[in-house]
Scaffold this motif. Structure first.
Motif, short mmCIF file in Angstrom:
data_model
loop_
_atom_site.label_atom_id
_atom_site.label_comp_id
_atom_site.label_asym_id
_atom_site.label_seq_id
_atom_site.Cartn_x
_atom_site.Cartn_y
_atom_site.Cartn_z
N ARG A 67 0.83 -1.20 0.00
CA ARG A 67 0.00 0.00 0.00
C ARG A 67 0.87 1.26 0.00
NH1 ARG A 67 -5.45 -0.27 0.88
NH2 ARG A 67 -6.32 -2.31 1.39
N ASN A 68 1.95 1.24 0.75
CA ASN A 68 2.86 2.38 0.76
C ASN A 68 3.50 2.58 -0.62
OD1 ASN A 68 2.40 3.02 3.46
ND2 ASN A 68 4.04 1.68 4.19
N LEU A 69 3.90 1.47 -1.25
CA LEU A 69 4.48 1.57 -2.59
C LEU A 69 3.44 2.07 -3.60
CD1 LEU A 69 6.63 -1.70 -2.74
CD2 LEU A 69 7.47 0.66 -2.75
N TYR A 70 2.20 1.67 -3.42
CA TYR A 70 1.12 2.13 -4.29
C TYR A 70 1.00 3.66 -4.21
CZ TYR A 70 -3.47 2.16 -6.58
OH TYR A 70 -4.52 2.39 -7.45
N GLU A 71 1.08 4.20 -3.01
CA GLU A 71 0.99 5.65 -2.83
C GLU A 71 2.23 6.35 -3.36
OE1 GLU A 71 -1.71 7.24 -2.03
OE2 GLU A 71 -2.69 5.28 -1.91
N VAL A 72 3.40 5.73 -3.19
CA VAL A 72 4.63 6.30 -3.75
C VAL A 72 4.51 6.37 -5.27
CG1 VAL A 72 7.09 5.91 -4.11
CG2 VAL A 72 6.11 5.64 -1.83
N ASN A 73 4.03 5.27 -5.86
CA ASN A 73 3.85 5.25 -7.31
C ASN A 73 2.86 6.32 -7.77
OD1 ASN A 73 5.63 3.14 -7.48
ND2 ASN A 73 4.08 1.56 -7.76
N ALA A 74 1.79 6.49 -7.00
CA ALA A 74 0.78 7.50 -7.35
C ALA A 74 1.39 8.90 -7.32
CB ALA A 74 -0.40 7.41 -6.39
N THR A 75 2.23 9.16 -6.33
CA THR A 75 2.87 10.47 -6.23
C THR A 75 3.85 10.70 -7.37
OG1 THR A 75 2.65 10.41 -3.81
CG2 THR A 75 4.25 11.96 -4.74
N LEU A 76 4.69 9.69 -7.67
CA LEU A 76 5.64 9.82 -8.77
C LEU A 76 4.92 9.99 -10.10
CD1 LEU A 76 8.29 7.12 -7.78
CD2 LEU A 76 8.55 9.59 -7.69
N ASP A 77 3.82 9.28 -10.24
CA ASP A 77 3.06 9.38 -11.48
C ASP A 77 2.48 10.77 -11.66
OD1 ASP A 77 1.93 7.77 -13.78
OD2 ASP A 77 0.05 8.52 -12.92
N LYS A 78 1.97 11.34 -10.56
CA LYS A 78 1.33 12.66 -10.63
C LYS A 78 2.33 13.77 -10.89
CE LYS A 78 -1.55 15.80 -7.89
NZ LYS A 78 -2.31 15.99 -6.62
N TYR A 79 3.49 13.69 -10.24
CA TYR A 79 4.42 14.82 -10.30
C TYR A 79 5.59 14.61 -11.26
CZ TYR A 79 1.89 16.55 -6.25
OH TYR A 79 0.90 17.03 -5.41
N VAL A 80 5.78 13.40 -11.77
CA VAL A 80 6.90 13.15 -12.68
C VAL A 80 6.41 12.60 -14.02
CG1 VAL A 80 9.07 11.91 -13.04
CG2 VAL A 80 8.47 12.75 -10.76
N MET A 81 5.77 11.41 -13.98
CA MET A 81 5.42 10.74 -15.22
C MET A 81 4.37 11.49 -16.03
SD MET A 81 7.39 8.24 -15.71
CE MET A 81 6.51 7.64 -17.15
N ASN A 228 6.28 6.35 -23.93
CA ASN A 228 5.33 5.73 -24.85
C ASN A 228 4.34 4.84 -24.11
OD1 ASN A 228 4.43 4.68 -27.61
ND2 ASN A 228 5.20 2.80 -26.68
N LEU A 229 4.83 4.07 -23.14
CA LEU A 229 3.95 3.21 -22.36
C LEU A 229 2.94 4.03 -21.56
CD1 LEU A 229 6.42 0.48 -21.02
CD2 LEU A 229 4.52 0.13 -22.61
N ARG A 230 3.41 5.10 -20.92
CA ARG A 230 2.50 5.90 -20.09
C ARG A 230 1.49 6.65 -20.94
NH1 ARG A 230 -0.79 6.18 -17.33
NH2 ARG A 230 -1.05 7.06 -15.24
N ALA A 231 1.91 7.11 -22.10
CA ALA A 231 1.00 7.84 -22.97
C ALA A 231 -0.12 6.96 -23.50
CB ALA A 231 1.77 8.46 -24.14
N ASN A 232 0.14 5.65 -23.60
CA ASN A 232 -0.86 4.72 -24.11
C ASN A 232 -1.61 3.99 -23.01
OD1 ASN A 232 -0.57 4.57 -27.24
ND2 ASN A 232 1.53 4.58 -26.48
N ASN A 233 -1.40 4.40 -21.77
CA ASN A 233 -2.10 3.80 -20.64
C ASN A 233 -3.06 4.83 -20.05
OD1 ASN A 233 -2.94 2.62 -18.22
ND2 ASN A 233 -0.95 1.67 -17.83
N GLN A 234 -4.35 4.54 -20.09
CA GLN A 234 -5.36 5.50 -19.66
C GLN A 234 -5.60 5.49 -18.14
OE1 GLN A 234 -6.61 7.71 -21.85
NE2 GLN A 234 -5.17 6.72 -23.25
N PHE A 235 -4.99 4.57 -17.42
CA PHE A 235 -5.23 4.49 -15.98
C PHE A 235 -4.64 5.72 -15.28
CE2 PHE A 235 -3.70 3.35 -11.71
CZ PHE A 235 -4.91 3.00 -11.12
N ARG A 236 -5.41 6.24 -14.33
CA ARG A 236 -4.95 7.34 -13.48
C ARG A 236 -5.19 6.96 -12.03
NH1 ARG A 236 -3.18 8.18 -17.68
NH2 ARG A 236 -3.18 10.10 -18.95
N TYR A 237 -4.17 7.14 -11.21
CA TYR A 237 -4.29 6.83 -9.79
C TYR A 237 -5.36 7.70 -9.14
CZ TYR A 237 0.01 3.99 -9.83
OH TYR A 237 0.93 3.03 -10.07
N HIS A 238 -6.06 7.10 -8.21
CA HIS A 238 -7.08 7.78 -7.39
C HIS A 238 -8.17 8.43 -8.25
CE1 HIS A 238 -3.62 8.28 -4.27
NE2 HIS A 238 -4.10 7.04 -4.28
#
Length: 263
Positions: A67-81, A228-238
């Protein structure tokens, strides 16, 4: 005034009162009953240990860490990816991005063919190898996905994790990979195998064109693949609107991988 006048007024008053609305007292027949009380039926969440819900159980002994890693990934995705992906999609027009996506899809054909052979699925291997030949030649190094125009050559998808599953390797506990997202022990090991295969494939291509030092291109390739992978993935955290998003992602990933191995 004559004596008959008061009598006449009295008669008129009685007549008018008879024409007016009548007031009727209505008594509730249950008004004198004693309160019986009310008790709502209690609803309990089904017992997760029941046989009917056994399919919902996911082996997740490291849930706290995951769960902690999930939130870390969500934060990195929002502010970096996502910001980097927005720049990527803004700078490069859609046809160029489509060409890049096709090139990487074409490079994935050979690892898919290899894994199909290891699973004894020779028809899938033949389709992937045929797609690679067609797109690499007539599709100008894979920039155009001409093979998909043939209904008999649909894109296949096989990886090392699926091969291990086909061989009978159990998935093991659920695991959230840093930055990469949902996985399990078997698929995490398989992902390492996928990276090795892709690296060897790209190195063979560099050697074929006479390139000795490919390190700068390796880094650029890694960044471009990620975008390329992120641009073709429609999933968004939260963004699911559910307080049980972690459980939903865990369940969907696990069941999808089971289906990937079975098909």
């Amino acid at each position: 005034m004559s004596r008959a006048a008061p009598l006449l007024l009295l008669v008129l008053s009685l007549a008018l009162s008879a024409c007016g609305p009548k007031v009727v007292d209505v008594v509730d027949p249950q008004a004198d009953l004693q309160p019986t009380g009310f008790k709502a039926k209690a609803h309990h969440w089904p017992d997760p240990d029941s046989e009917a819900l056994r399919f919902l159980v996911i082996d997740d002994p490291w849930e706290g860490v995951n769960r902690n890693l999930y939130e870390v990934n969500a934060t990195l995705d929002k502010y970096v990816m996502l910001p980097a992906t927005n720049v990527y999609t803004t700078v490069l027009p859609q046809p160029v991005r489509k060409g890049i996506s096709n090139v990487y899809g074409n490079l994935n054909e050979m690892p898919t063919a290899l894994n199909s052979i290891l699973q004894g699925r020779l028809e899938k291997a033949f389709i992937s190898f045929s797609r690679f030949l067609i797109n690499s030649s007539f599709g100008v190094l894979g920039i155009m996905d001409l093979a998909s125009d043939n209904e008999k050559l649909p894109r296949q998808s096989e990886d090392v994790g699926q091969t291990l599953g086909y061989w009978g390797v159990e998935p093991g506990p659920y695991f959230v990979m840093p930055l990469l997202g949902p996985s399990n022990v078997r698929d995490t090991v398989g992902f390492g195998g996928d990276i090795v295969i892709l690296y060897l494939e790209v190195e063979m291509i560099y050697q074929a064109v006479g390139m000795d030092d490919s390190r700068p291109l390796d880094l650029a390739d890694l960044v471009l693949r990620g975008l390329n992978l992120r641009a073709n993935n429609q999933f968004r955290y939260h963004s699911t609107g559910s307080p049980f998003e972690y459980e939903m992602v865990r369940f969907i990933y696990t069941k999808k991988r089971e289906l990937d191995i079975e098909r």
